[in-house]
Design a protein around this motif. Structure first.
Motif, PDB file in Angstrom:
ATOM      1  N   LYS A  24       0.832  -1.217   0.000  1.00  0.00           N
ATOM      2  CA  LYS A  24       0.000   0.000   0.000  1.00  0.00           C
ATOM      3  C   LYS A  24       0.864   1.264   0.000  1.00  0.00           C
ATOM      4  CE  LYS A  24      -4.690  -0.284   1.085  1.00  0.00           C
ATOM      5  NZ  LYS A  24      -5.558  -0.969   1.983  1.00  0.00           N
ATOM      6  N   VAL A  25       1.937   1.239   0.801  1.00  0.00           N
ATOM      7  CA  VAL A  25       2.840   2.390   0.856  1.00  0.00           C
ATOM      8  C   VAL A  25       3.437   2.621  -0.536  1.00  0.00           C
ATOM      9  CG1 VAL A  25       5.081   3.195   1.754  1.00  0.00           C
ATOM     10  CG2 VAL A  25       3.375   2.219   3.319  1.00  0.00           C
ATOM     11  N   TYR A  26       3.903   1.554  -1.162  1.00  0.00           N
ATOM     12  CA  TYR A  26       4.525   1.659  -2.483  1.00  0.00           C
ATOM     13  C   TYR A  26       3.543   2.221  -3.516  1.00  0.00           C
ATOM     14  CZ  TYR A  26       7.243   0.360  -6.603  1.00  0.00           C
ATOM     15  OH  TYR A  26       7.946   0.391  -7.776  1.00  0.00           O
ATOM     16  N   ARG A  27       2.328   1.689  -3.493  1.00  0.00           N
ATOM     17  CA  ARG A  27       1.323   2.120  -4.477  1.00  0.00           C
ATOM     18  C   ARG A  27       0.853   3.555  -4.252  1.00  0.00           C
ATOM     19  NH1 ARG A  27      -2.257  -3.363  -4.454  1.00  0.00           N
ATOM     20  NH2 ARG A  27      -0.982  -4.521  -5.936  1.00  0.00           N
ATOM     21  N   ASN A  28       0.926   4.019  -3.006  1.00  0.00           N
ATOM     22  CA  ASN A  28       0.352   5.332  -2.681  1.00  0.00           C
ATOM     23  C   ASN A  28       1.369   6.416  -2.343  1.00  0.00           C
ATOM     24  OD1 ASN A  28      -2.610   4.727  -2.806  1.00  0.00           O
ATOM     25  ND2 ASN A  28      -1.981   3.172  -1.336  1.00  0.00           N
ATOM     26  N   ILE A  29       2.647   6.099  -2.448  1.00  0.00           N
ATOM     27  CA  ILE A  29       3.672   7.059  -2.039  1.00  0.00           C
ATOM     28  C   ILE A  29       3.599   8.353  -2.840  1.00  0.00           C
ATOM     29  CG2 ILE A  29       5.573   6.234  -3.519  1.00  0.00           C
ATOM     30  CD1 ILE A  29       5.889   7.295   0.164  1.00  0.00           C
ATOM     31  N   THR A  30       3.199   8.268  -4.100  1.00  0.00           N
ATOM     32  CA  THR A  30       3.116   9.493  -4.910  1.00  0.00           C
ATOM     33  C   THR A  30       1.981  10.406  -4.448  1.00  0.00           C
ATOM     34  OG1 THR A  30       1.819   8.291  -6.555  1.00  0.00           O
ATOM     35  CG2 THR A  30       4.184   8.523  -6.990  1.00  0.00           C
ATOM     36  N   ASN A  31       1.006   9.840  -3.717  1.00  0.00           N
ATOM     37  CA  ASN A  31      -0.107  10.641  -3.186  1.00  0.00           C
ATOM     38  C   ASN A  31       0.201  11.223  -1.808  1.00  0.00           C
ATOM     39  OD1 ASN A  31      -1.576   9.853  -5.450  1.00  0.00           O
ATOM     40  ND2 ASN A  31      -2.385   8.058  -4.407  1.00  0.00           N
ATOM     41  N   PHE A  32       1.323  10.801  -1.202  1.00  0.00           N
ATOM     42  CA  PHE A  32       1.680  11.296   0.129  1.00  0.00           C
ATOM     43  C   PHE A  32       2.012  12.780   0.044  1.00  0.00           C
ATOM     44  CE2 PHE A  32       4.957  12.061   3.443  1.00  0.00           C
ATOM     45  CZ  PHE A  32       4.154  11.854   4.553  1.00  0.00           C
ATOM     46  N   LYS A  33       1.261  13.586   0.779  1.00  0.00           N
ATOM     47  CA  LYS A  33       1.389  15.038   0.691  1.00  0.00           C
ATOM     48  C   LYS A  33       2.398  15.635   1.673  1.00  0.00           C
ATOM     49  CE  LYS A  33      -3.372  15.646  -0.944  1.00  0.00           C
ATOM     50  NZ  LYS A  33      -3.587  14.256  -1.254  1.00  0.00           N
ATOM     51  N   GLY A  34       2.849  14.830   2.630  1.00  0.00           N
ATOM     52  CA  GLY A  34       3.819  15.337   3.600  1.00  0.00           C
ATOM     53  C   GLY A  34       3.188  16.151   4.709  1.00  0.00           C
ATOM     54  N   GLU A  35       1.866  16.003   4.907  1.00  0.00           N
ATOM     55  CA  GLU A  35       1.185  16.746   5.977  1.00  0.00           C
ATOM     56  C   GLU A  35       1.478  16.141   7.343  1.00  0.00           C
ATOM     57  OE1 GLU A  35      -2.836  16.593   4.600  1.00  0.00           O
ATOM     58  OE2 GLU A  35      -2.484  18.098   3.056  1.00  0.00           O
ATOM     59  N   SER A  36       1.974  14.912   7.346  1.00  0.00           N
ATOM     60  CA  SER A  36       2.435  14.273   8.578  1.00  0.00           C
ATOM     61  C   SER A  36       3.802  13.674   8.265  1.00  0.00           C
ATOM     62  CB  SER A  36       1.458  13.171   9.004  1.00  0.00           C
ATOM     63  OG  SER A  36       1.444  12.126   8.039  1.00  0.00           O
ATOM     64  N   LYS A  37       4.439  13.105   9.273  1.00  0.00           N
ATOM     65  CA  LYS A  37       5.710  12.441   9.026  1.00  0.00           C
ATOM     66  C   LYS A  37       5.427  11.161   8.226  1.00  0.00           C
ATOM     67  CE  LYS A  37       7.966  13.998  13.210  1.00  0.00           C
ATOM     68  NZ  LYS A  37       7.901  13.746  14.637  1.00  0.00           N
ATOM     69  N   LEU A  38       6.354  10.774   7.411  1.00  0.00           N
ATOM     70  CA  LEU A  38       6.237   9.549   6.619  1.00  0.00           C
ATOM     71  C   LEU A  38       5.982   8.349   7.535  1.00  0.00           C
ATOM     72  CD1 LEU A  38       6.457   8.138   3.862  1.00  0.00           C
ATOM     73  CD2 LEU A  38       8.935   8.039   4.206  1.00  0.00           C
ATOM     74  N   TYR A  39       6.725   8.321   8.612  1.00  0.00           N
ATOM     75  CA  TYR A  39       6.601   7.265   9.624  1.00  0.00           C
ATOM     76  C   TYR A  39       5.170   7.186  10.164  1.00  0.00           C
ATOM     77  CZ  TYR A  39       7.449   5.402  14.383  1.00  0.00           C
ATOM     78  OH  TYR A  39       7.395   4.700  15.552  1.00  0.00           O
ATOM     79  N   SER A  40       4.589   8.315  10.490  1.00  0.00           N
ATOM     80  CA  SER A  40       3.218   8.359  11.020  1.00  0.00           C
ATOM     81  C   SER A  40       2.223   7.869   9.974  1.00  0.00           C
ATOM     82  CB  SER A  40       2.836   9.782  11.433  1.00  0.00           C
ATOM     83  OG  SER A  40       3.706  10.249  12.424  1.00  0.00           O
ATOM     84  N   TRP A  41       2.430   8.266   8.750  1.00  0.00           N
ATOM     85  CA  TRP A  41       1.563   7.849   7.651  1.00  0.00           C
ATOM     86  C   TRP A  41       1.619   6.327   7.482  1.00  0.00           C
ATOM     87  CZ3 TRP A  41       3.062   6.365   2.411  1.00  0.00           C
ATOM     88  CH2 TRP A  41       1.997   6.329   1.508  1.00  0.00           C
ATOM     89  N   MET A  42       2.826   5.768   7.528  1.00  0.00           N
ATOM     90  CA  MET A  42       2.968   4.310   7.375  1.00  0.00           C
ATOM     91  C   MET A  42       2.361   3.572   8.568  1.00  0.00           C
ATOM     92  SD  MET A  42       6.605   3.717   5.438  1.00  0.00           S
ATOM     93  CE  MET A  42       7.534   3.932   6.907  1.00  0.00           C
ATOM     94  N   TYR A  43       2.523   4.116   9.765  1.00  0.00           N
ATOM     95  CA  TYR A  43       1.911   3.504  10.953  1.00  0.00           C
ATOM     96  C   TYR A  43       0.393   3.490  10.833  1.00  0.00           C
ATOM     97  CZ  TYR A  43       5.214   2.149  14.558  1.00  0.00           C
ATOM     98  OH  TYR A  43       6.127   1.460  15.300  1.00  0.00           O
TER      99      TYR A  43
END
Length: 180
Positions: free
Chosen positions: A56-75
């Protein structure tokens, strides 16, 4: 955080994506595994959920906006994947979530990957009696030693609410251990 920003940029570039994703997996796989394991309890299930999380992280990484830490998003993804997995597993088995938790706890005693003693097993049984949110908060604070601010970002709830949940969870666990 500069390193995270560089990693994110590399993850979004075709030519650096594979190497960056390997770095991401190697950096976070153990912490995410133990977070997931605390929810699903079973080693093989935790491995499956961890793999799904990284997909899921791999498929959606381009949509990650950086509004939270990457770590928090993955958790957050790992938490949602774990809870969905348990819901699906209970449905497949035709049992309630409570019955599934009991089955998982009983299996924990025979799990070759569980290295806990009797006290740790009793603690896991006590945790299993908690409502889902209290269980998540307790595991993240107690076992993973996360700060309330980090948990707040992951679970998208206030620090005050988390402190209350942790306090209630601790009291319930204390009562369970005294009575059993």
């Amino acid at each position: 955080m500069l390193e995270e920003q560089t990693l994110l940029e590399d993850l979004k570039q075709t030519e650096t994506q594979t190497r960056a994703f390997e770095t991401l997996v190697n950096t976070y796989k153990e912490r995410l595994y133990w977070h997931i394991r605390g929810i699903v309890l079973n080693h093989d299930d935790a491995d499956d959920v961890l793999q799904n999380t990284f997909i899921k992280v791999y498929r959606n990484i381009t949509n990650f906006k950086g509004e939270s830490k990457l770590y928090s998003w993955m958790y957050r993804i790992a938490t949602n994947e774990s809870l969905s997995f348990l819901k699906s597993k209970s449905k497949k088995m035709g049992v309630s979530n409570v019955e599934l938790q009991e089955t998982l706890l009983n299996n924990l005693e025979s799990d070759v990957y569980f290295e806990g003693n009797e006290i740790q097993l009793k603690l896991q049984k006590a945790i299993a009696t908690l409502p889902e949110k209290q269980k998540l908060v307790f595991n993240m604070k107690y076992f993973q030693e996360m700060k309330y601010e980090e948990i707040s970002e992951i679970l998208e709830t206030s620090v005050g609410a988390l402190k209350a949940s942790y306090h209630l969870a601790s009291k319930k666990i204390e009562t369970y251990i005294k009575e059993n």
